[in-house]
Design a protein around this motif. Sequence first.
Motif, PDB file in Angstrom:
ATOM      1  N   SER A   1     -13.992   4.535  -0.332  1.00  0.00           N
ATOM      2  CA  SER A   1     -13.801   3.877  -1.619  1.00  0.00           C
ATOM      3  C   SER A   1     -12.979   4.777  -2.525  1.00  0.00           C
ATOM      4  O   SER A   1     -12.764   5.965  -2.223  1.00  0.00           O
ATOM      5  N   GLU A   2     -12.516   4.243  -3.637  1.00  0.00           N
ATOM      6  CA  GLU A   2     -11.725   5.041  -4.566  1.00  0.00           C
ATOM      7  C   GLU A   2     -12.524   6.228  -5.084  1.00  0.00           C
ATOM      8  O   GLU A   2     -12.004   7.337  -5.227  1.00  0.00           O
ATOM      9  N   HIS A   3     -13.821   5.996  -5.344  1.00  0.00           N
ATOM     10  CA  HIS A   3     -14.676   7.076  -5.850  1.00  0.00           C
ATOM     11  C   HIS A   3     -14.850   8.164  -4.789  1.00  0.00           C
ATOM     12  O   HIS A   3     -14.751   9.369  -5.080  1.00  0.00           O
ATOM     13  N   SER A  45     -12.842   8.755  -2.253  1.00  0.00           N
ATOM     14  CA  SER A  45     -11.549   9.401  -2.034  1.00  0.00           C
ATOM     15  C   SER A  45     -11.295  10.467  -3.088  1.00  0.00           C
ATOM     16  O   SER A  45     -10.780  11.547  -2.791  1.00  0.00           O
ATOM     17  N   GLN A  46     -11.672  10.186  -4.334  1.00  0.00           N
ATOM     18  CA  GLN A  46     -11.517  11.165  -5.407  1.00  0.00           C
ATOM     19  C   GLN A  46     -12.418  12.374  -5.168  1.00  0.00           C
ATOM     20  O   GLN A  46     -12.026  13.524  -5.426  1.00  0.00           O
ATOM     21  N   THR A  58      -2.598  12.747  -4.716  1.00  0.00           N
ATOM     22  CA  THR A  58      -2.167  11.480  -4.102  1.00  0.00           C
ATOM     23  C   THR A  58      -2.205  11.544  -2.586  1.00  0.00           C
ATOM     24  O   THR A  58      -2.020  10.521  -1.928  1.00  0.00           O
ATOM     25  N   THR A  94      -6.020   9.839   0.719  1.00  0.00           N
ATOM     26  CA  THR A  94      -6.308   8.413   0.572  1.00  0.00           C
ATOM     27  C   THR A  94      -6.735   7.801   1.900  1.00  0.00           C
ATOM     28  O   THR A  94      -6.086   6.896   2.421  1.00  0.00           O
ATOM     29  N   THR A 141     -10.738  14.489  -2.587  1.00  0.00           N
ATOM     30  CA  THR A 141      -9.642  15.231  -3.208  1.00  0.00           C
ATOM     31  C   THR A 141     -10.177  16.446  -3.952  1.00  0.00           C
ATOM     32  O   THR A 141      -9.643  17.556  -3.842  1.00  0.00           O
TER      33      THR A 141
END
Length: 349
Positions: A14-16, A18-19, A6, A9, A22
């Motif tokens: 984008s969410e992809h 950011s993942q 978490t 971020t 991570t």
Amino acid sequence: MKTLSTLHTPPALSEHDSQALTDLYLRGTPANTLRAYERDLIYITAWKQARLNSDLIWPEPEETALLFVLDHSRDLTDCAAHDPAQETAQALIAAGLRCELTCPAPATLDRRIASWRAFHRMKALNSPFDAPQIRQARAKARRANARPHAPKSANPITRDILTAMLDTCEPGLRGMRDRAILMLGWASGGRRRAELTGLRVKDLDLRDFDDQGFVWINMVETKTTAKGSTPRLVLKGRAARAVVAWLDATKITDGPLFRPISKSDRPLTRPLSPDAVYQIVKHRLQLAGFPANYATPHGLRSGFLTQAALDGAPIQAAMRLSLHRSMAQAARYYDDVDPARNPAADLLE
């Protein structure tokens, strides 16, 4: 490491993506560091919830950072009634996150702050702990609560103690495994438990064993070296023969180097756990006639450096195997040698 996921971020990704970032952090950070981050994040989150009834925010205000330093820089045992810091500490104790009301060690506070700063960096944010007032408060707290250095092992496992432990290694795979672990752990510079249990057969180079009696160790990483930058370590003589004898007896050709032994005296496929190394050291010490708490596995590391000092080996040579980054840290073991046993005292003789 779901809790850590978490933290990454960045708003521009984008969410992809950011993942993916991570995942990069998780793959590029040593496992021990990730576990420390995880524990510290849980503690910090619980502290703020108990102290301020609030979740973590990014970035944290300087007031919160200063409060964290102050709460962990004094003994809370005999505080006035309804002291907020004491009530918070009691809540953390009840949750199993803190052991007692006494002041934590400065090193513990430093580590948690370092983790909190790292969490801000993961989000590309400035850390409140870099503010001049808070840096000064930390320095004062470190001095006010300074403690004498506590060794990780009560005693170093020097050569004579190691020899007594090796003499307890009985015939059979269990004895051969313990002998190989103790000798490799000591003679290769004092390897840590996680480094020993993380070794795989492919990390050993035996090409020079038949001609020169050398076994080369290609460790992926250690606590003080990054992945891919760890220099090759050499194992010679008795230690090299003990490791090769273990491989020959077990017919292990790949996978974990050190493994549990079944009741039927067969090696299992899974690796030995770091705690198992602790139990092996404890067991062999007891069989050799020493108290169970005489030394911990870190005694292999401190014992190697202590023996190097006793034998007059230059500290730089010992550090090339121990892989200490700081000469000052390695020199502690040299400084701890009894002056009467210091080989430099015999130079005229």
